[in-house]
Scaffold this active site. Sequence first.
Site, PDB file in Angstrom:
ATOM      1  N   LYS A   1      40.696  37.785  27.085  1.00  0.00           N
ATOM      2  CA  LYS A   1      41.875  37.979  26.477  1.00  0.00           C
ATOM      3  C   LYS A   1      42.881  37.092  27.553  1.00  0.00           C
ATOM      4  CE  LYS A   1      42.768  40.873  30.445  1.00  0.00           C
ATOM      5  NZ  LYS A   1      43.611  42.480  30.956  1.00  0.00           N
TER       6      LYS A   1
ATOM      7  N   LYS B   1      46.251  36.913  33.458  1.00  0.00           N
ATOM      8  CA  LYS B   1      47.096  35.977  34.514  1.00  0.00           C
ATOM      9  C   LYS B   1      46.437  35.797  35.750  1.00  0.00           C
ATOM     10  CE  LYS B   1      50.397  39.716  34.466  1.00  0.00           C
ATOM     11  NZ  LYS B   1      51.285  40.353  34.463  1.00  0.00           N
TER      12      LYS B   1
ATOM     13  N   LYS C   1      35.886  42.371  37.823  1.00  0.00           N
ATOM     14  CA  LYS C   1      36.503  41.616  38.132  1.00  0.00           C
ATOM     15  C   LYS C   1      36.038  41.979  40.102  1.00  0.00           C
ATOM     16  CE  LYS C   1      41.342  42.439  37.388  1.00  0.00           C
ATOM     17  NZ  LYS C   1      42.266  42.345  37.471  1.00  0.00           N
TER      18      LYS C   1
END
Length: 344
Positions: free
Chosen positions: A206, A209, A123
């Site tokens: 994957k 969200k 991230k």
Amino acid sequence: MVAMSVSDRAGLPRVLSLAQPTADSLHLGNFLGALRQWVPLQDDHDAFYGVADLHALTVEAEPAVRVDRSLRSAAQMLAAGVDPQRSTVFLQSHVPEHTQLMWVLATMTGFGQASRMTQFKDKSARFGADATNVGLFTYPVLMAADILLYQADRVPVGEDQRQHLELTRDLAVRFNGRHGTTFVVPEPHILPSVGRIADLADPSAKMSKTSSSPSGIVELLDEPKVNIKKIRSAVTDSEREIEFDEERKPGVANLLTILSALTGTSVEVLVKELAGRGYGDLKGAVADAVTAFATPYRERTLELMGERTELQAILADGADRARAVASATVAEVYRKIGLVQPRI
Ligand code: AMP
């Protein structure tokens, strides 16, 4: 089986899992990887299921949006079959012991070990250092506190949480080694078949969200026709045969995994049944299976959202039950590490 109430659950193994309210809807990966395991585990576990609204603060959102998403997440847990008569359903922020224990654990976590967490590395690489907050870095330590507070024996999660679970186990062992047995060392409960549901538009990633594109993610509260369209456009490959091969045909393998999980038919049987048929047939079957499950799920969630007083009463009751366990753990931890008790 006769349903047991919360008061009868003493002595059963504990299970704990949280989901973050970082979107308007949970997605198919959250459901198949985690939420769906939560429901049968209630039968023979003392279950704690929560909305990780403090973890969600690591992602920007308007305050009113946060409120709506937190309540929607709780409503979706109930719509999926979590029973508040048997399980403790709560919002993380209603139990201040999560952040209290997190601080203690943070002081026992090596900077090097925290820096090796792949989710943080991915991230922070994607958003850049300036757009990455410290909360994202300490997220796995808060997750360890979430789990250890409740002395959870098992943690049903997706594959993406395996490394965080390892950190949690390390911290439990470290604390127990220094201060005497205090924490249960939790086991991950990860089903290999559904532990990683892939993005429909990019099957190498994957379903997520925060990082999937809209076409790659099946949001369970979307209108069924929106999801049917996405499933029909799912990326596959240039071949024609329906085979389960995650390396060569990750898109087809993902669709077979979803279909198998939703219908209860094994992948092998599905492959035989679909022999000689095209990818369009496979996508049609997946779209039907998702619609059959998501339609009542969506209706029940919206109904629960219309009963906000009842929903909040369930969460308030859950918070009381969660705090009873969490405050005992924090009191023991504080005493063992040498913080002076307020009263003798
Ligand atoms: P999150 O709120 O992102 O922490 O996710 C809630 C739960 O869903 C966690 O147990 C995750 O491991 C699980 N999960 C998230 N994405 C996926 C996925 N694509 N496949 C399987 N499980 C997932």
